[in-house]
Design a protein around this motif. Structure first.
Motif, PDB file in Angstrom:
ATOM      1  N   GLY A 126       0.790  -1.227   0.000  1.00  0.00           N
ATOM      2  CA  GLY A 126       0.000   0.000   0.000  1.00  0.00           C
ATOM      3  C   GLY A 126       0.816   1.267   0.000  1.00  0.00           C
ATOM      4  N   TYR A 127       2.116   1.200   0.312  1.00  0.00           N
ATOM      5  CA  TYR A 127       2.943   2.400   0.370  1.00  0.00           C
ATOM      6  C   TYR A 127       4.062   2.317  -0.661  1.00  0.00           C
ATOM      7  N   GLU A 128       4.578   3.470  -0.994  1.00  0.00           N
ATOM      8  CA  GLU A 128       5.532   3.581  -2.095  1.00  0.00           C
ATOM      9  C   GLU A 128       6.927   3.107  -1.659  1.00  0.00           C
ATOM     10  N   LEU A 129       7.536   2.334  -2.527  1.00  0.00           N
ATOM     11  CA  LEU A 129       8.909   1.878  -2.303  1.00  0.00           C
ATOM     12  C   LEU A 129       9.860   2.969  -2.792  1.00  0.00           C
ATOM     13  N   ILE A 130      10.693   3.506  -1.882  1.00  0.00           N
ATOM     14  CA  ILE A 130      11.562   4.622  -2.230  1.00  0.00           C
ATOM     15  C   ILE A 130      13.039   4.231  -2.316  1.00  0.00           C
ATOM     16  N   ASN A 131      13.398   3.070  -1.763  1.00  0.00           N
ATOM     17  CA  ASN A 131      14.823   2.715  -1.803  1.00  0.00           C
ATOM     18  C   ASN A 131      14.983   1.231  -1.464  1.00  0.00           C
ATOM     19  N   ARG A 132      16.117   0.681  -1.902  1.00  0.00           N
ATOM     20  CA  ARG A 132      16.526  -0.681  -1.555  1.00  0.00           C
ATOM     21  C   ARG A 132      17.970  -0.651  -1.070  1.00  0.00           C
ATOM     22  N   ILE A 133      18.203  -1.243   0.090  1.00  0.00           N
ATOM     23  CA  ILE A 133      19.552  -1.321   0.663  1.00  0.00           C
ATOM     24  C   ILE A 133      19.847  -2.796   0.884  1.00  0.00           C
ATOM     25  N   GLY A 134      20.439  -3.422  -0.125  1.00  0.00           N
ATOM     26  CA  GLY A 134      20.648  -4.863  -0.064  1.00  0.00           C
ATOM     27  C   GLY A 134      19.300  -5.577  -0.141  1.00  0.00           C
ATOM     28  N   ALA A 135      19.025  -6.410   0.867  1.00  0.00           N
ATOM     29  CA  ALA A 135      17.739  -7.113   0.917  1.00  0.00           C
ATOM     30  C   ALA A 135      16.673  -6.333   1.654  1.00  0.00           C
ATOM     31  N   VAL A 136      17.001  -5.132   2.132  1.00  0.00           N
ATOM     32  CA  VAL A 136      16.067  -4.322   2.913  1.00  0.00           C
ATOM     33  C   VAL A 136      15.353  -3.353   1.978  1.00  0.00           C
ATOM     34  N   GLU A 137      14.011  -3.281   2.110  1.00  0.00           N
ATOM     35  CA  GLU A 137      13.188  -2.367   1.322  1.00  0.00           C
ATOM     36  C   GLU A 137      12.740  -1.212   2.196  1.00  0.00           C
ATOM     37  N   VAL A 138      12.785   0.000   1.652  1.00  0.00           N
ATOM     38  CA  VAL A 138      12.425   1.205   2.388  1.00  0.00           C
ATOM     39  C   VAL A 138      11.154   1.776   1.764  1.00  0.00           C
ATOM     40  N   PHE A 139      10.126   2.021   2.608  1.00  0.00           N
ATOM     41  CA  PHE A 139       8.844   2.527   2.143  1.00  0.00           C
ATOM     42  C   PHE A 139       8.549   3.872   2.801  1.00  0.00           C
ATOM     43  N   ARG A 140       7.744   4.720   2.074  1.00  0.00           N
ATOM     44  CA  ARG A 140       7.289   6.007   2.606  1.00  0.00           C
ATOM     45  C   ARG A 140       5.906   5.821   3.215  1.00  0.00           C
ATOM     46  N   THR A 141       5.703   6.305   4.468  1.00  0.00           N
ATOM     47  CA  THR A 141       4.430   6.132   5.168  1.00  0.00           C
ATOM     48  C   THR A 141       3.918   7.476   5.669  1.00  0.00           C
ATOM     49  N   PHE A 154      10.061   1.491   7.305  1.00  0.00           N
ATOM     50  CA  PHE A 154       9.011   2.437   6.951  1.00  0.00           C
ATOM     51  C   PHE A 154       9.400   3.811   7.492  1.00  0.00           C
ATOM     52  N   ILE A 155       9.552   4.790   6.581  1.00  0.00           N
ATOM     53  CA  ILE A 155      10.027   6.128   6.920  1.00  0.00           C
ATOM     54  C   ILE A 155       8.887   7.124   6.678  1.00  0.00           C
ATOM     55  N   PRO A 156       8.564   8.010   7.641  1.00  0.00           N
ATOM     56  CA  PRO A 156       7.545   9.039   7.423  1.00  0.00           C
ATOM     57  C   PRO A 156       8.000  10.035   6.343  1.00  0.00           C
ATOM     58  N   ALA A 157       7.026  10.645   5.688  1.00  0.00           N
ATOM     59  CA  ALA A 157       7.337  11.607   4.625  1.00  0.00           C
ATOM     60  C   ALA A 157       8.047  12.831   5.187  1.00  0.00           C
ATOM     61  N   LYS A 158       7.694  13.248   6.410  1.00  0.00           N
ATOM     62  CA  LYS A 158       8.320  14.441   6.993  1.00  0.00           C
ATOM     63  C   LYS A 158       9.776  14.201   7.363  1.00  0.00           C
TER      64      LYS A 158
END
Length: 638
Positions: A126-141, A154-158
């Motif tokens: 449901g949230y946008e994927l903004i980055n990949r660090i190896g096997a770790v996925e980073v999403f904007r929430t 999961f990283i807040p937009a602010k």
């Protein structure tokens, strides 16, 4: 189901001990990884320790005495109420209500557990994927706080455009690296099972706290990074998503800052763990008690006693044999240490065993009151306990029949049961115990109408009588069978018996021959050892003789080379030296001298006259020189 609830209560007790120990001794230490494994390992070990049962004699004895103290034997008689109780048609089953209430709590918390897990899984879609660090996925929430869950961050937009982003990402990646999500899922599942235990919630709080301490120590390594990291904690303080996730901050920010600035703990602080071992062992021993009480129905609960009166008569201490003296029996085991017939280990035997026939009458050894009539198929079997006074009790076990009931008043010599083998036993017998002030004593000291002159001789005599009776019984049975046979069958039977006797004689002869051969082998072995000793003595004598002969040989004179002879010529003439040389040595020198001495031109003084020696050509032969060298070495050795 009752056993399951009791097991969960034991698990909760171990959780309480482990959490309290952590708060008292380990919480202030900087061994974060050790504290983490202590909490997780303690959480799992709490489910294993209640299963351990300590089966040793002190525990079983204490268990038995404790059960006897609070058991139904304290009530002298089954009593009813003076007036009947007015009962309604509706009765509440509190046990069933308790089970239903527990099951309802488990169902609700399990539903919440699954819902939180599925909700976090949906965040990845449901949230946008903004980055990949190896096997770790980073999403904007849109949440206010960053958090991590397994391999997702999961990283807040602010926060995405703030200058604290690097510290936030480093923090959450550390959570992923250490695998803190596995700990959270495990402890949340334990909360589903033990939702009624307040210490499980305290354990989860301590575990989350240790996670944050561990990540803080890994991120804030240098003093400069500590200051920036602590400022980020304060600026991003706030609530977060409810679920099994790892947050960037926690409500105890002040404590986290204090732990970051604390000096590293000394390893000697872990010595306090030694206090945990006796505590856990004490709980294991405590939970090893098996409280077995008779099942009571609801009607038994409602029929309250009218009075509780102990009607034990003033008895006397046990004084007679607990078995009819006219019956045939033998003493198969006495009081004290013995080898257990089942485990083959040395154990304490708390009574005496009287072996006999099934059905032999068992009598009370003194006046008293029957306080227990029970059956333990894997232990005492059917047994009876008689209380004689406040000091003495007797136990009669392994019975085939129990002829009294709880509350009966018995007289000395009264039949109370029959001999058998109803429990853990190898043959029919009576197991008789005497208990004095709660301690087991030797029953032989209380039996006055039977003479224990020599127990071993008595046992041998009893065994011999039993064998004779068995042989006599077999002879009678064989004669009865033979009497019913015809003449041909009798002759065949006698021939078979003769063959059996002949085979037995052959077996005995073989055994005797084997014994004789063994004795002969021992004798031959002894003779062989004696010969070896004599040979060694002779060899030692020869060696000594050789050493003595070597000492008596004449000394070998070394002839100086030609250079030294020339030096001797230049010196003043000296008196000739006469040397006695054995004839054998002189002949050997004359034979070998032309081959081994190479003479150059020179002068030699013989009998005070100077003579010139001419050069004698010597043909060098390599093979001959080798042989000469070998002969020289042999001479030196000799």
């Amino acid at each position: 189901m009752a056993d399951w609830m009791l097991y969960l209560l034991k698990v909760s007790s171990f959780h309480a001990v482990l959490v309290l120990f952590y708060l008292l001794f380990l919480r202030r230490l900087t061994f974060y990884q050790f504290n983490r494994w202590f909490l997780v390992g303690g959480l799992l070990m709490s489910f294993v320790l209640p299963v351990i049962q300590v089966h040793n004699e002190p525990v079983q004895k204490a268990n038995q005495e404790f059960v006897e103290m609070i058991g139904p034997g304290l009530i002298a008689e089954p009593i009813v109420m003076a007036t009947p109780l007015e009962t309604s048609s509706f009765q509440v089953n509190w046990y069933a209500m308790t089970i239903l209430f527990y099951a309802l709590g488990v169902f609700l918390l399990f539903q919440r557990y699954v819902t939180n897990y599925l909700k976090i899984r949906k965040f990845k879609y449901g949230y946008e994927l903004i980055n990949r660090i190896g096997a770790v996925e980073v999403f904007r929430t849109p949440f206010a706080q960053p958090f991590s869950f397994f391999k997702a961050v999961f990283i807040p937009a602010k926060v995405e455009k703030a200058h604290e982003l690097d510290l936030v990402m480093s923090h959450e990646l550390r959570h992923v690296e250490f695998g803190h999500s596995y700990d959270r899922m495990l402890v949340d599942f334990m909360i589903v099972l033990l939702w009624f235990n307040p210490f499980i919630y305290l354990l989860r709080k301590c575990l989350i706290e240790v996670h944050e301490y561990q990540v803080d120590a890994a991120v804030a390594v240098t003093p400069q990074s500590k200051i920036a990291y602590q400022m980020s904690l304060v600026s991003l303080a706030g609530g977060g998503f409810s679920g099994p996730v790892s947050f960037f901050n926690f409500s105890t920010i002040k404590r986290r800052i204090q732990m970051m600035n604390r000096n590293k703990s000394n390893k000697m602080s872990l010595v306090s763990l030694a206090l945990l071992i006796p505590t856990l062992f004490g709980l294991v021993v405590l939970f090893s008690f098996e409280m077995k009480a008779p099942e009571a129905s609801m009607s038994d609960v409602i029929e309250l006693p009218r009075k509780v009166v102990m009607t034990v008569q003033a008895g006397e201490k046990p004084s007679i044999l607990p078995i009819r003296s006219d019956g045939s029996f033998r003493i198969s085991s006495s009081f004290g240490m013995r080898t257990d017939p089942f485990s083959k280990e040395r154990k304490m035997h708390h009574g005496m065993d009287f072996a006999g026939k099934t059905g032999t009458e068992i009598i009370a050894s003194a006046d008293g009151e029957v306080v227990k009539v029970e059956n333990q198929p894997n232990g005492y079997g059917k047994y009876i306990v008689v209380k004689h006074d406040d000091t003495y009790r007797t136990k009669y076990a392994q019975l085939s029949e129990q002829l009294v009931k709880v509350g009966d008043q018995v007289k000395k010599g009264q039949v109370i049961g029959e001999m058998g083998s109803s429990g853990r036993s190898t043959a029919p017998h009576l197991h008789y115990e005497v208990i004095e002030n709660g301690k087991y004593v030797d029953p032989k000291l209380f039996i006055k109408n039977y003479k224990f002159s020599s127990l071993s001789e008595e046992m041998k005599k009893s065994e011999a009588i039993a064998r004779a009776q068995q042989e006599q019984k077999e002879t009678i049975e064989r004669q009865a069978v033979v009497a019913k046979m015809s003449e041909a069958e009798r002759k065949q039977f006698e021939a078979n018996q003769a063959q059996l006797l002949a085979k037995e004689e052959q077996m005995r002869a073989k055994e005797l021959a084997l014994i004789e051969s063994q004795e002969q082998n021992k004798l031959n072995q002894a003779q062989l050892e004696q010969r070896e000793r004599q040979a060694r003595a002779q060899a030692e004598q020869l060696r000594k003789q050789e050493l003595q002969n070597l000492k008596e040989l004449p000394e070998i004179i070394e002839i100086p080379p030609t250079e030294e002879i020339a030096e001797i010529r230049e010196e003043e003439p000296a008196a000739p030296i006469e040397v006695e040389v054995p004839v054998e040595v002189e002949a050997e020198v004359e034979r070998e001298l032309p081959e081994i001495v190479e003479v150059q031109v020179g002068h030699i003084l013989i009998d005070d006259q100077e003579h010139r020696l001419e050069e004698i050509p010597v043909q060098k032969d390599k093979n001959k020189s080798k042989n000469k060298n070998k002969s020289k070495e042999k001479k030196k050795d000799n």
